[in-house]
Scaffold this active site. Structure first.
Site, mmCIF file in Angstrom:
data_model
loop_
_atom_site.group_PDB
_atom_site.id
_atom_site.type_symbol
_atom_site.label_atom_id
_atom_site.label_comp_id
_atom_site.label_asym_id
_atom_site.label_seq_id
_atom_site.Cartn_x
_atom_site.Cartn_y
_atom_site.Cartn_z
ATOM 1 N N LYS A 134 -10.615 13.572 -13.427
ATOM 2 C CA LYS A 134 -11.508 14.118 -14.438
ATOM 3 C C LYS A 134 -12.275 12.992 -15.119
ATOM 4 C CE LYS A 134 -8.400 17.980 -15.569
ATOM 5 N NZ LYS A 134 -9.259 19.114 -15.187
ATOM 6 N N ARG A 185 -2.492 26.077 -9.287
ATOM 7 C CA ARG A 185 -2.214 27.146 -8.319
ATOM 8 C C ARG A 185 -1.164 26.725 -7.300
ATOM 9 N NH1 ARG A 185 -8.382 27.131 -6.641
ATOM 10 N NH2 ARG A 185 -8.405 26.714 -8.885
#
Length: 524
Positions: free
Chosen positions: A272, A346
């Protein structure tokens, strides 16, 4: 507002507002129904009946309004008189805002909350969000005397008797769960790593008389949890799968709450940027909410088997970090080609729901996660997103959200159109979508569902709480109230029964036409 003790009492007693500051809060039409005899002892000698009536006459909520009654020691505040169909009748978000801005300062304070019986639970949870527990401000550590806020409910409407002791106990446990979840989410990763999170789980287990099952580090790899292990293997503190299990006699079904517990998300090698990484301590919000809700649910009496599954990892950068192009074998037996290491939630949840299905024999699986930034675009800052294989449970989540104040709105459930986004030439699937403009929040949830199978006959509910997990710089404890309300019918507590989303109406043609069994309708 750190280190504030929150106490719910049937009657907070009388006191001069100069010695115990007071906030009176409710919808304007409800405030007008409070007799002067009930508030006189909390306002005199500083406020007269004439002044009280004059203050009510000046209130014009749009959407809220407030009026000081005596210096900064007593205030009356009005909530919105009406709310839209996608909001909670309790106006829970406005309760939190008004308490933060209007509650007078002081060491010992009082809030008189005026509402209907059906809004007590949501109102209490909203009040709790205004008093976060975590702080490292030096002034707070020097404060010798702990501050307290006493909360008294004045009920209007049909059930306008005094609040029962059982209700007060439920409110105490529920709000403690909300504040526990918020404290964990607010705590930075240098203090809330996977080891410390495990200690939080162990402590809750000890309080409830439950010994958690813990699988961690290389055990995860050995046992086939390639998702959790792959995400967390580069971190100093190893990843873990932890399970708290409540299995009472007479249980007729098995429920699993699966929480994403990424204690920090750098994005991994798909790292990020400097503006998007701050705040990633909040990526454990799903697991924190599951822990707070599990503690409250068991304390209030839960009639069915309930398992809390915590998927804990730190998505770190290091020599052992997962690389794009790596392929992991997950607990479901399916292989995943990594095309984005920043789509890690996920992966851990896929292992968690697979474990709930295969090892715990769950009939109902709810996974909760701060999963996608796109959730905030899809349903906004206040409404979590729900994706589920059941139209009835979709309606139940929305209804439970309105009853408890943790608002929810549906995502598109259409795996036959969306799951092709994960097509891989070398594995069963990739972990990130090909087209980020094609309902990415729905797709992320479908990735998780694929690891129990789209033809699985049980109930699967995915709750993406990425945006509502915080408000500004503070965690909200979102999800605790929602889980308690959604499964209120399985509780022995009358208040949780009251906020349970019973008898949700759905179009039968929209619903379950894939041969589901009858278990999916037993709680709603």
């Amino acid at each position: 507002m750190a280190s504030v003790g929150l106490q719910f009492q049937a009657s907070a007693g009388d006191a001069d507002p100069q010695s115990r500051p007071l906030l009176l809060l409710g919808q304007l039409q409800h405030l007008h129904r409070v007799p002067w005899s009930h508030v006189r002892g909390k306002l005199q000698p500083r406020v007269t009946e004439e002044l009280w009536q004059a203050a009510l006459a000046t209130l014009n909520p749009n959407p809220t309004d407030s009026c000081p009654l005596y210096l900064n020691c007593a205030t009356v505040a009005a909530l919105p008189s009406r709310v839209s169909r996608h909001n909670s009748p309790s106006a829970a978000h406005f309760i939190t805002r008004l308490v933060r801005t209007c509650l007078p300062p002081g060491t010992h304070r009082c809030i008189l909350m005026v509402c209907e019986q059906t809004e007590v639970f949501a109102s209490a949870c909203a009040l709790a969000r205004a008093f976060p527990l975590f702080t490292h401000r030096s002034g707070a550590s020097r404060r010798a005397e702990k501050r307290t806020v006493m909360v008294e409910f004045f009920l209007v409407g049909q059930d306008n008797g005094p609040v029962e002791v059982s209700t007060l106990q439920c409110l105490t446990n529920a709000t403690e769960g909300v504040r526990l979840a918020a404290r964990i989410v607010d705590t930075p990763c240098n203090e809330m790593n996977t080891d410390i999170f495990l200690e939080e789980i162990i402590q809750v287990g000890k309080e409830l008389g439950i010994t958690p099952t813990i699988i961690r580090d290389e055990q995860l790899k050995t046992k086939g949890f390639g998702g959790i292990y792959g995400v967390g293997k580069a971190a100093l503190h190893p990843p873990a799968l932890a399970i708290l299990s409540h299995t009472p006699d007479g249980a007729t079904q098995t429920i699993a709450w699966v929480g994403k517990g990424i204690v920090y998300d750098t994005g991994g090698l798909s790292i990020k940027g400097k503006t998007t990484m701050p705040g990633m301590k909040r990526d454990c919000g799903g697991a924190a909410a599951v822990l707070g809700a599990f503690r409250a649910a068991i304390k209030q009496g839960f009639k069915d088997n309930l398992h809390a599954v915590f998927c804990l990892a730190e998505n770190a950068v290091g020599p052992n970090a997962t690389r794009p192009d790596d392929i992991h074998l997950l607990y479901s037996g399916k292989t995943v080609e990594i095309n984005n290491t920043d789509a890690e939630g996920r992966l851990v949840l896929a292992d968690g729901v697979s474990y709930a299905c295969k090892d715990l024999g769950a009939d109902i699986i709810v996974d909760m996660a701060t999963l996608t930034g796109a959730q905030g675009i899809a349903t906004g800052k206040y409404h979590a997103a729900v994706l589920t294989n059941s139209a009835e449970w979709e309606a139940a989540c929305v209804k439970a959200g309105r009853k408890c104040g943790d608002l929810v709105h549906p995502l598109v459930y259409c795996p036959e159109l969306h799951f092709s986004e994960f097509t891989s030439a070398v594995a069963d699937m990739k972990n990130s979508v090909a087209d980020r403009d094609n309902s990415p929040s729905s797709c992320a949830g479908l990735f998780i569902a694929s690891h129990i199978g789209f033809d699985w006959p049980g109930v699967w509910v995915h709750l993406d709480i990425a945006a509502p997990v915080h408000a500004g710089e503070r965690a909200t404890g979102f999800g605790v109230a929602l889980l308690l309300a959604l499964f209120g019918r399985a509780s022995e507590d009358p208040l949780l029964n009251l906020v349970s989303p019973l008898d949700c109406e759905v179009d039968a043609q929209e619903g379950d036409n894939m041969g589901r069994d009858s278990k999916r309708r037993r709680l709603v």
